[in-house]
Design a protein around this motif. Structure first.
Motif, PDB file in Angstrom:
ATOM      1  N   GLY A 245      23.188 -22.402  16.481  1.00 57.67           N
ATOM      2  CA  GLY A 245      23.954 -21.756  15.414  1.00 57.67           C
ATOM      3  C   GLY A 245      23.296 -20.477  14.942  1.00 57.67           C
ATOM      4  O   GLY A 245      22.126 -20.476  14.557  1.00 57.67           O
TER       5      GLY A 245
ATOM      6  N   PHE B  97      23.594 -17.850   8.891  1.00 58.27           N
ATOM      7  CA  PHE B  97      22.440 -17.331   8.143  1.00 58.27           C
ATOM      8  C   PHE B  97      21.215 -18.247   8.257  1.00 58.27           C
ATOM      9  O   PHE B  97      20.085 -17.775   8.325  1.00 58.27           O
ATOM     10  N   THR B  98      21.448 -19.567   8.290  1.00 60.29           N
ATOM     11  CA  THR B  98      20.289 -20.470   8.376  1.00 60.29           C
ATOM     12  C   THR B  98      19.558 -20.274   9.701  1.00 60.29           C
ATOM     13  O   THR B  98      18.325 -20.131   9.734  1.00 60.29           O
TER      14      THR B  98
ATOM     15  N   GLU C 246      17.833 -16.804   9.760  1.00 60.09           N
ATOM     16  CA  GLU C 246      16.646 -16.713   8.895  1.00 60.09           C
ATOM     17  C   GLU C 246      15.482 -17.520   9.494  1.00 60.09           C
ATOM     18  O   GLU C 246      14.330 -17.104   9.440  1.00 60.09           O
TER      19      GLU C 246
ATOM     20  N   GLU D  62      24.982 -19.600  19.974  1.00 55.85           N
ATOM     21  CA  GLU D  62      26.082 -19.482  19.007  1.00 55.85           C
ATOM     22  C   GLU D  62      27.431 -19.661  19.710  1.00 55.85           C
ATOM     23  O   GLU D  62      27.693 -19.046  20.739  1.00 55.85           O
ATOM     24  N   ALA D  63      28.294 -20.486  19.103  1.00 57.28           N
ATOM     25  CA  ALA D  63      29.610 -20.760  19.682  1.00 57.28           C
ATOM     26  C   ALA D  63      30.570 -19.582  19.517  1.00 57.28           C
ATOM     27  O   ALA D  63      31.375 -19.286  20.413  1.00 57.28           O
TER      28      ALA D  63
ATOM     29  N   PRO E  55      29.033 -14.610  12.237  1.00 56.32           N
ATOM     30  CA  PRO E  55      30.456 -14.278  12.242  1.00 56.32           C
ATOM     31  C   PRO E  55      30.954 -13.919  10.847  1.00 56.32           C
ATOM     32  O   PRO E  55      30.611 -14.587   9.878  1.00 56.32           O
TER      33      PRO E  55
ATOM     34  N   ILE F 233      27.190 -25.384  22.072  1.00 55.02           N
ATOM     35  CA  ILE F 233      26.360 -26.484  22.582  1.00 55.02           C
ATOM     36  C   ILE F 233      27.248 -27.729  22.616  1.00 55.02           C
ATOM     37  O   ILE F 233      27.934 -28.044  21.633  1.00 55.02           O
TER      38      ILE F 233
ATOM     39  N   THR G 193      24.159 -25.525  12.494  1.00 51.00           N
ATOM     40  CA  THR G 193      25.556 -25.148  12.774  1.00 51.00           C
ATOM     41  C   THR G 193      26.464 -25.358  11.564  1.00 51.00           C
ATOM     42  O   THR G 193      27.670 -25.508  11.715  1.00 51.00           O
ATOM     43  N   GLY G 194      25.874 -25.376  10.381  1.00 48.37           N
ATOM     44  CA  GLY G 194      26.688 -25.475   9.178  1.00 48.37           C
ATOM     45  C   GLY G 194      26.557 -26.823   8.505  1.00 48.37           C
ATOM     46  O   GLY G 194      25.846 -27.706   8.977  1.00 48.37           O
TER      47      GLY G 194
ATOM     48  N   PRO H 103      32.190 -19.835   1.219  1.00 40.27           N
ATOM     49  CA  PRO H 103      31.102 -20.567   1.879  1.00 40.27           C
ATOM     50  C   PRO H 103      30.233 -21.276   0.839  1.00 40.27           C
ATOM     51  O   PRO H 103      30.117 -20.807  -0.294  1.00 40.27           O
ATOM     52  N   PRO H 104      29.664 -22.419   1.208  1.00 42.03           N
ATOM     53  CA  PRO H 104      28.810 -23.127   0.243  1.00 42.03           C
ATOM     54  C   PRO H 104      27.467 -22.412   0.079  1.00 42.03           C
ATOM     55  O   PRO H 104      26.690 -22.322   1.021  1.00 42.03           O
TER      56      PRO H 104
ATOM     57  N   VAL I 162      22.023 -11.543   1.027  1.00 41.24           N
ATOM     58  CA  VAL I 162      20.841 -10.954   1.658  1.00 41.24           C
ATOM     59  C   VAL I 162      20.157 -12.041   2.473  1.00 41.24           C
ATOM     60  O   VAL I 162      19.977 -13.161   1.997  1.00 41.24           O
TER      61      VAL I 162
HETATM   62  P1  NAD Z   1      27.280 -21.466   8.980  1.00 40.90           P
HETATM   63  O1  NAD Z   1      28.492 -22.314   8.992  1.00 40.90           O
HETATM   64  O2  NAD Z   1      27.282 -20.236   8.143  1.00 40.90           O
HETATM   65  O3  NAD Z   1      26.884 -21.049  10.471  1.00 40.90           O
HETATM   66  C1  NAD Z   1      26.835 -22.001  11.505  1.00 40.90           C
HETATM   67  C2  NAD Z   1      27.028 -21.314  12.846  1.00 40.90           C
HETATM   68  O4  NAD Z   1      26.926 -22.307  13.874  1.00 40.90           O
HETATM   69  C3  NAD Z   1      28.406 -20.668  12.987  1.00 40.90           C
HETATM   70  O5  NAD Z   1      28.232 -19.322  13.370  1.00 40.90           O
HETATM   71  C4  NAD Z   1      29.097 -21.500  14.064  1.00 40.90           C
HETATM   72  O6  NAD Z   1      29.963 -20.740  14.889  1.00 40.90           O
HETATM   73  C5  NAD Z   1      27.909 -22.035  14.870  1.00 40.90           C
HETATM   74  N1  NAD Z   1      28.199 -23.279  15.596  1.00 40.90           N
HETATM   75  C6  NAD Z   1      28.939 -24.345  15.195  1.00 40.90           C
HETATM   76  N2  NAD Z   1      28.952 -25.308  16.146  1.00 40.90           N
HETATM   77  C7  NAD Z   1      28.204 -24.841  17.176  1.00 40.90           C
HETATM   78  C8  NAD Z   1      27.843 -25.380  18.442  1.00 40.90           C
HETATM   79  N3  NAD Z   1      28.242 -26.588  18.840  1.00 40.90           N
HETATM   80  N4  NAD Z   1      27.053 -24.637  19.251  1.00 40.90           N
HETATM   81  C9  NAD Z   1      26.613 -23.409  18.863  1.00 40.90           C
HETATM   82  N5  NAD Z   1      26.948 -22.849  17.680  1.00 40.90           N
HETATM   83  C10 NAD Z   1      27.714 -23.560  16.833  1.00 40.90           C
HETATM   84  O7  NAD Z   1      26.088 -22.456   8.536  1.00 40.90           O
HETATM   85  P2  NAD Z   1      24.611 -22.156   8.022  1.00 40.90           P
HETATM   86  O8  NAD Z   1      24.024 -20.971   8.668  1.00 40.90           O
HETATM   87  O9  NAD Z   1      23.904 -23.462   8.127  1.00 40.90           O
HETATM   88  O10 NAD Z   1      24.835 -21.834   6.487  1.00 40.90           O
HETATM   89  C11 NAD Z   1      25.337 -22.845   5.600  1.00 40.90           C
HETATM   90  C12 NAD Z   1      25.713 -22.177   4.280  1.00 40.90           C
HETATM   91  O11 NAD Z   1      24.542 -21.692   3.641  1.00 40.90           O
HETATM   92  C13 NAD Z   1      26.641 -20.995   4.473  1.00 40.90           C
HETATM   93  O12 NAD Z   1      27.528 -20.953   3.409  1.00 40.90           O
HETATM   94  C14 NAD Z   1      25.712 -19.805   4.397  1.00 40.90           C
HETATM   95  O13 NAD Z   1      26.346 -18.642   3.894  1.00 40.90           O
HETATM   96  C15 NAD Z   1      24.667 -20.293   3.409  1.00 40.90           C
HETATM   97  N6  NAD Z   1      23.379 -19.627   3.694  1.00 40.90           N
HETATM   98  C16 NAD Z   1      23.173 -18.415   3.111  1.00 40.90           C
HETATM   99  C17 NAD Z   1      22.008 -17.741   3.386  1.00 40.90           C
HETATM  100  C18 NAD Z   1      21.778 -16.397   2.729  1.00 40.90           C
HETATM  101  O14 NAD Z   1      22.611 -15.967   1.931  1.00 40.90           O
HETATM  102  N7  NAD Z   1      20.684 -15.732   3.012  1.00 40.90           N
HETATM  103  C19 NAD Z   1      21.039 -18.295   4.236  1.00 40.90           C
HETATM  104  C20 NAD Z   1      21.294 -19.532   4.828  1.00 40.90           C
HETATM  105  C21 NAD Z   1      22.487 -20.189   4.548  1.00 40.90           C
END
Ligand code: NAD
Ligand code: FAD
Length: 400
Positions: free
Chosen positions: A164, A167-168, A171, A200-201, A207, A234, A259-260, A312-313, A349
């Motif tokens: 995935g 952002f996670t 980062e 990334e899917a 995205p 994946i 992946t979220g 988004p959460p 950010v």
């Molecule tokens: P996300 O949903 O934002 O991103 C997950 C990514 O995994 C997506 O791009 C998706 O297409 C991909 N994905 C899903 N299934 C997949 C698979 N089988 N194989 C490969 N890729 C796959 O989730 P996150 O990054 O965990 O973030 C969770 C929440 O926390 C979001 O709301 C995000 O905005 C927030 N967050 C914010 C920050 C920041 O503001 N700096 C940092 C981390 C997280």
């Protein structure tokens, strides 16, 4: 008259700010406030990619609840919530039996979303908690430590996969790619032996985020040796690595799952109508049909009307909801009308490790050291909101 009982579940961003606001907004003796959390500390989920990669002491990300909340005004119970009996207005706890409430605030955060991909919980690291972060850090270091001590030099020991590129994932790989040179140095590992993949899917990393900033982040990470596999879902995680949708396998001893998220599974268990564990709350943050239950943070779903998609959460929204939730509980106690919640998104950010970051703040694009400065100021601002200057001095980050 009996004082109303307010029970807050979860001491993350939503729960801590609700608790802190209620102590300030309600008069002495106006309500009994109880906060339940599975640990006696609060941790900052938004910092966890750093201890997970080993670039920050995990102690920096957590603080004792008793150090930041006035426990003369709030009753704190360290326990695990196991169920919510909404029709009986009770919360069931693992050790302390049950709690009655007049008003309930559910702020239990999220769980990893796997989208049904098998093997995630068995073979990948998916816990974004303090202990989960420590486990990833120690595991990575262990891979380096055994590489030279095994007769056969196995490439999978030094292959690190992030699932995935949200952002996670970005980062985390930012921190890890920054740390790898030090690890190579410490463990006598040639740098070229280390492989880092972000898989990334979707057709792009991050995205939906600004394409110019995405390109900046990808170029920077690639310059540190990260390889992106884009449009590449994946399909399975195994004990040997990952299997991609095209059937190819990448062998690795380390798969970090990002992946979220979905809402806490207690939402489903308690029988709330939900989408992926999130309840589509009323505008004043109450659960539909339950005038005594507020749901905030990652367990709540609210729609961005402009694009007709859920927000988004994020911690940013959880904290804003907490402030409105506290003021709405006060309104109900005073027989006044509640107010609606509308997120006020100030920007996003993301750190990229070292002194690098990207972001958009008040519609202004930032990258490099200015984005890094902003990110650290955001982190410190939260500490200030919670514990004032002493907490910033104790746990804060140097923005320079
Ligand atoms: P996300 O949903 O934002 O991103 C997950 C990514 O995994 C997506 O791009 C998706 O297409 C991909 N994905 C899903 N299934 C997949 C698979 N089988 N194989 C490969 N890729 C796959 O989730 P996150 O990054 O965990 O973030 C969770 C929440 O926390 C979001 O709301 C995000 O905005 C927030 N967050 C914010 C920050 C920041 O503001 N700096 C940092 C981390 C997280
Ligand atoms: P949380 O902060 O997760 O708190 C939930 C609390 O409930 C925890 O203390 C947990 O221990 C407790 N709990 C859970 N289950 C139980 C139970 N059964 N019994 C008792 N207690 C329980 N968002 C941003 O806005 N900006 C960022 O920069 C950002 N960076 C992030 C970086 C990472 C690595 C991750 C993983 C997420 C990031 N997020 C960011 C998202 C943000 O962390 C979440 O949206 C936010 O934490 C949600 O707040 P919350 O109060 O709903 O839940």
């Amino acid at each position: 008259m009996n004082k109303p009982k307010i029970v807050i579940l979860g001491a993350g961003y939503g729960g801590m700010i609700t608790a802190s606001r209620l102590t300030k907004e309600l008069g002495y003796n106006e309500a009994d406030i109880t906060l339940v959390n599975k640990h006696n500390y609060h941790y900052q989920t938004t910092w966890l990619h750093e201890p997970a990669a080993g670039t920050l002491d995990p102690e920096k990300t957590r603080m004792k609840i008793s150090d930041v909340l006035n426990l003369n005004k709030i009753h704190f119970i360290k326990d695990v919530v196991v169920d919510i009996k909404k029709d009986e207005k009770k919360v069931i706890l693992e050790k302390n039996n049950e709690l009655d409430y007049d008003y309930l605030v559910v702020a239990l955060g999220s769980e990893p979303e796997t989208f049904g991909v098998p093997g995630v919980f068995e073979h990948a690291f998916s816990k974004w908690t303090v202990n989960g972060a420590r486990q990833v850090r120690d595991h990575i270091e262990y891979q380096f430590s055994i590489y030279n001590n095994e007769t056969e030099k196995r490439d999978e020991l030094l292959t690190f996969i992030v699932a995935g590129a949200g952002f996670t994932g970005i980062e985390f790989i930012g921190e890890l790619s920054e740390r790898v040179p030090q690890l190579c140095d410490s463990y006598d590992v040639p740098r070229e032996k280390v492989k880092m993949y972000v898989i990334e899917a979707a057709p792009t990393a991050l995205p939906g985020f600004d394409p110019e900033l995405v390109e900046y982040a990808m170029n920077l990470l690639e310059s540190r040796g990260v390889e992106f596999k884009i449009s590449c879902p994946i399909k399975e995680v195994t004990e040997h690595g990952v299997i991609l949708a095209d059937g190819n396998e990448i062998k690795s001893e380390t798969v970090v799952w990002a992946t979220g998220v979905r809402g806490n599974s207690l939402i489903e268990k308690a029988g709330f109508e939900n989408m992926r564990g999130r309840v589509k709350v009323e505008s004043d943050l109450r659960a539909p049909g339950h005038g005594d239950i507020f749901i905030i943070g990652d367990c709540a779903l609210i729609i961005n009307e402009e694009i007709n998609r859920p927000y988004p959460p994020t911690a940013q929204i959880a904290m804003q909801q907490a402030a409105v939730c506290a003021s709405n509980i006060k309104a109900l106690i005073h027989n006044e009308t509640t107010k609606g919640f509308k997120p006020d998104i100030k920007g996003t950010v993301a750190s990229l490790g070292g002194k690098e970051a990207i972001g958009i703040v008040f519609d202004r694009k930032l990258y490099g050291s200015s984005a890094n400065f902003m990110k650290k100021m955001i982190d410190n601002r939260y500490l200030y909101m919670l514990g004032g200057t002493p907490l910033v001095l104790k746990k804060g980050k140097n923005p320079l």
